[in-house]
Design an enzyme around this catalytic site. Structure first.
Site, PDB file in Angstrom:
ATOM      1  CG  PHE A 249      -1.729  -1.285   1.371  1.00 20.42           C
ATOM      2  CD1 PHE A 249      -2.527  -1.754   0.344  1.00 20.42           C
ATOM      3  CD2 PHE A 249      -1.633  -2.037   2.526  1.00 20.42           C
ATOM      4  CE1 PHE A 249      -3.233  -2.949   0.473  1.00 20.42           C
ATOM      5  CE2 PHE A 249      -2.330  -3.229   2.663  1.00 20.42           C
ATOM      6  CZ  PHE A 249      -3.135  -3.690   1.631  1.00 20.42           C
ATOM      7  N   PRO A 643      -8.756 -10.722 -15.333  1.00 16.30           N
ATOM      8  CG  PRO A 643     -10.453 -11.157 -16.858  1.00 16.30           C
ATOM      9  CD  PRO A 643      -9.038 -11.524 -16.526  1.00 16.30           C
ATOM     10  CE  LYS A 712      -6.508   4.323 -20.112  1.00 19.73           C
ATOM     11  NZ  LYS A 712      -7.818   5.017 -20.142  1.00 19.73           N
ATOM     12  N   GLY A 713      -3.742  -0.062 -15.375  1.00 11.19           N
ATOM     13  CA  GLY A 713      -3.500  -0.330 -13.943  1.00 11.19           C
ATOM     14  C   GLY A 713      -4.756  -0.138 -13.117  1.00 11.19           C
ATOM     15  N   GLY A 715      -4.649  -0.798  -9.391  1.00 10.38           N
ATOM     16  CA  GLY A 715      -4.329  -0.964  -7.973  1.00 10.38           C
ATOM     17  C   GLY A 715      -4.954   0.059  -7.050  1.00 10.38           C
ATOM     18  CD  GLU A 716      -1.907   3.595  -6.179  1.00  9.76           C
ATOM     19  OE1 GLU A 716      -1.566   4.323  -5.248  1.00  9.76           O
ATOM     20  OE2 GLU A 716      -1.243   3.487  -7.230  1.00  9.76           O
TER      21      GLU A 716
HETATM   22 MO1  MOS Z   1       1.335   2.874  -3.981  1.00  7.43          MO
HETATM   23  S1  MOS Z   1       0.699   4.226  -2.588  1.00  7.43           S
HETATM   24  O1  MOS Z   1       2.112   3.782  -5.125  1.00  7.43           O
HETATM   25  O2  MOS Z   1       2.177   1.612  -3.318  1.00  7.43           O
END
Ligand code: MOS
Length: 754
Positions: A249, A643, A712-713, A715-716
């Protein structure tokens, strides 16, 4: 009951058959059977255990430590204090790379935040080290703690990890002055701590001037280079093994003082040393999401068109470093307005330096922006979705750049349909469930940028027809072992089961930073290029060999798939990799790839992933208790490699959005500057019962510019939009506009029953 639904796999696009499949995690069985070896599971021979003694004050000096008592304790081998600490080759203040924050590694007797390491006790057992640390009985010269945002402000030179502190287009003050309607609102977001399941820990072992470290890290090659600098050895002498990371994180991207102290102790004592922070000790030296106060000023035309948008953020940072939560930057990305300005100020607190935490800036900024937008829609008597569509950005708002791709309209439509948004009454407090609870619906727009970092990979095709791909990628739970292996298999034209994928060790080619939602794109591009680079010599051999069915077709005239090279002009003419190599008497062919972004792509296009999140909450009208009962999000993030894993990331992000809006806050005792809920019992994180239904939908999106793989990603982005959607649903349920997050019972109790 946790009810999670998903769309089937996104359609395969131009790549091979491994990508796009919803494969399960390749490391899943190892993890659930306890076979995955995390850093602290390593017990090399001769291992010593270290425990940091940490400060209970947040500002002042340590004037006495009972080192003699600690040293006399059975099993204690060494006590390292500022007085006895051997020198480092580089000052811990060195900031040579992106995530080299200033660390506290016992430079002096100063205390600058609670939980700062003030000594390291090393012993034969963990118990001895823990008891020894307790015997130090520190005495302090204490100064009053500086906490909160009502202190002197300063203008930072940069925010986040080096972004400009503001941006503007148009004359926002003039536009505000001329607007038909104005909204002005201030929002407070709490400090949050990462709380990865795996605590920060490491095992450091020296062999002469070679250093081996087992530790969870989001950028091991970079970290290794930094440690080499601190300890005056060549970077190639440092090996960091990080096969499994139990959550990062952002907090495991930054270097921290305890790591340096552990490595130092191992060198001093010439034995391997293990140091694992306790849960409570993670509230200080390893980063957190900084507290913010944000002011949004919106100008509106009569028809609901935004004419001005000003977003100013004040963020807390430490007294000795300058990570400033880039909260206002999100307003540069989402809504169209002829005049926009974003700006940041910072306030110094006696806290550990904040750092990147999942969706840095965007998470904190998005909840403020999305609530302000909701307030604007309310002021215009417009449906919040209609308002957002009215102010849809066809080009990136401040830069004016065209988007590389933007399927946000489709996200709005998909998620709204699935949620049932069209049945929403405009006014608040209109819906109740059968138990009499107030029901509210809210929405938010999700956005996150698409950075890429430098990365390298190498690929090998062997004469037995199998492949090997190596890059130091990081699986911190997001599924890199699986998704990157899928890209590796496609790059070599093989099935995933025929490719050995080596990762998570710093002696491999640098897979770049696992952060910024950019790891799949970053390492994936390097892997894909390495595969193509290994196929090229194979094609050279085959097309130059008169005995091959590919003879004469030229290198560009062949395509690699299913372990064979095929002629493009006649796919029935093909030959297996093994046969090509065997006839040529070649044991293997090799290739290398370098990832990173073509700077021209970044210049010409705005690169963002988008999404739309709709949330339902229920509020007890008597008690003010809020539950997020249902979330639906639709996200467009370019090509989706896996997915199943992408949805897992999006679900996790959306749940964090609920947490941001309703649960999570570090509570600081302003007298001492200490976090009072520095444990998993009192630091509120959502559990299954807090998030009964989370649905993420993947909206197909082909992006020819973001990178050649179109990734694109994910994760966040899931946090952004979600937190605001929940906050807006609280208003819709109650008619109470809460602007301090997380929303607390007391914010809703007084008037909810009215
Ligand atoms: Mo993330 S906050 O770029 O691990």
């Amino acid at each position: 009951m946790l009810e999670v639904t998903s769309l089937p796999a996104a359609p395969h696009m131009r790549y091979g058959s491994n990508s796009g499949q919803a494969l399960t995690r390749r490391d899943g069985v190892l993890k659930v059977t306890g076979q995955a070896r995390y850093a602290a599971d390593n017990h090399p021979e001769g291992l010593l255990h270290a425990v940091t003694a940490t400060s209970t004050i947040s500002r002042g000096r340590v004037i006495r430590l009972d080192v003699e008592a600690a040293k006399a304790h059975p099993g204690v081998v060494e006590v390292i204090t500022p007085a006895s600490r051997p020198p480092l080759m580089a000052d811990p203040d060195w900031k040579g790379h992106l995530f080299a924050f200033r660390t506290e590694a016992l430079q002096n007797d100063q205390v600058r935040y609670a939980n700062q390491p003030i000594a390291l006790v090393v012993a034969e057992t963990l118990e001895s080290a823990t008891e020894g640390a307790a015997l130090l009985a520190p005495q302090y010269e204490t100064e009053p703690a500086r906490t909160g945002l009502d202190l002197e402000r300063f203008a930072p030179e940069a925010v986040g990890v080096g972004s400009p502190p503001g941006a503007a287009v148009g004359d926002v003050e003039a536009a505000l002055g001329a607007s038909a309607r104005r909204i002005e609102a201030s929002f407070d977001t709490a400090a949050q701590y990462h709380n990865a399941m795996e605590p920060h820990g490491l095992v450091a072992a020296w062999d002469g001037d070679r250093l081996t470290i087992d530790m969870p890290n989001q950028a091991p090659v970079m970290a290794g280079a930094a440690f080499a600098r601190y300890f005056g050895i060549p970077p190639e002498n440092v090996l960091i093994r990080t096969p499994f990371v139990g959550g990062g994180f952002g907090s495991k991207a930054i270097l921290n003082g305890p790591q340096i102290l552990c490595i130092l102790a191992a060198r001093m004592l010439n034995r391997p040393v293990k140091l694992v922070l306790s849960r409570g000790q993670m509230y200080g030296p390893v980063g957190h999401r900084g507290q913010t106060r944000q002011t949004l000023r919106l100008g509106l035309a009569d028809d609901g068109q935004l004419t001005a948008l000003a977003h100013h953020a004040v963020a807390a940072t430490s007294s000795f470093d300058e990570f400033i939560e880039p909260a206002a930057a999100v307003s540069e990305l989402v809504y169209a307005s002829p005049a926009i300005s974003t700006s940041h100020e910072a306030v110094r607190n006696d806290i550990g330096t904040p750092g990147p935490m999942r969706a840095p800036g965007a998470a904190s900024g998005s909840i403020a922006l999305e609530v302000a937008i909701d307030e604007a829609a309310e002021a215009c008597d417009m449906d919040p979705l209609e308002f957002r569509l009215k102010n849809y950005a066809e080009a990136e708002p401040i830069s004016g750049k065209p988007y590389s791709s933007k399927a946000l309209r489709e996200c709005y439509a998909e998620a709204a349909r699935s949620f049932g948004w069209s049945g929403r009454p405009l006014a608040p407090r209109q819906m109740r469930d059968e138990a009499g609870l107030l029901v509210g619906w809210g929405m938010g727009t999700a956005v996150f940028h698409c950075p890429m970092f430098a990365a390298e990979a190498c690929a090998v095709l062997r004469s037995d027809g199998t492949g090997l791909v190596e890059t130091c990628g990081i699986d911190m739970g997001q599924g890199a072992w699986t998704a990157l292996a899928q890209i590796a298999a496609d790059g070599l034209g093989l099935d995933i089961d025929q490719v050995e994928f080596r990762s998570g060790s710093s002696d491999l080619p640098d897979g770049g930073i696992a952060g910024g939602s950019g790891h799949t794109a970053t390492a994936g591009m390097a892997i894909d290029m390495a595969g193509a680079d290994a196929i090229a010599p194979l094609a050279d051999i085959a097309t130059a060999d008169p005995a091959s069915p590919l003879y004469g077709s030229g290198n560009a005239g062949v395509v690699a798939r299913e372990g064979r090279l095929h002629r493009r002009d006649d796919e029935t003419r093909s030959e297996s990799y093994a046969d090509i190599l065997a006839r040529a008497g070649v044991a293997q062919v090799e290739g290398t790839g370098r990832g990173g972004r073509d700077p021209a792509a970044a210049q010409d296009h705005a690169l963002q992933a988008h999404g739309a999140v709709f949330a339902e909450v229920k509020v007890d009208p008597d008690l003010g208790q809020v539950r997020a009962t249902r979330l639906v999000g639709a996200f467009a993030a370019g090509r989706i490699i896996n997915p199943r894993l992408a949805l897992s990331q999006l679900h996790g992000g959306m749940i964090w959005g609920v947490s941001f809006a309703l649960h999570e806050a570090a509570v600081v005792d302003r007298r001492t500057g200490r976090v009072m809920n520095a444990d998993l019992g009192e630091y509120h994180l959502p559990v299954n019962a807090d998030v009964p239904s989370v649905e993420a939908l993947l909206v197909p999106e082909q992006d020819p510019y973001v990178n050649e793989l179109g990734i694109k990603g994910v994760g966040e982005i899931g946090i952004t939009g979600s937190a605001g959607a929940v906050a807006n649903a609280v208003w819709h349920a109650t008619g109470i506009r809460v602007r301090r997050f997380p929303v607390r019972i007391e914010d809703l109790m007084m008037s909810a029953a009215a």
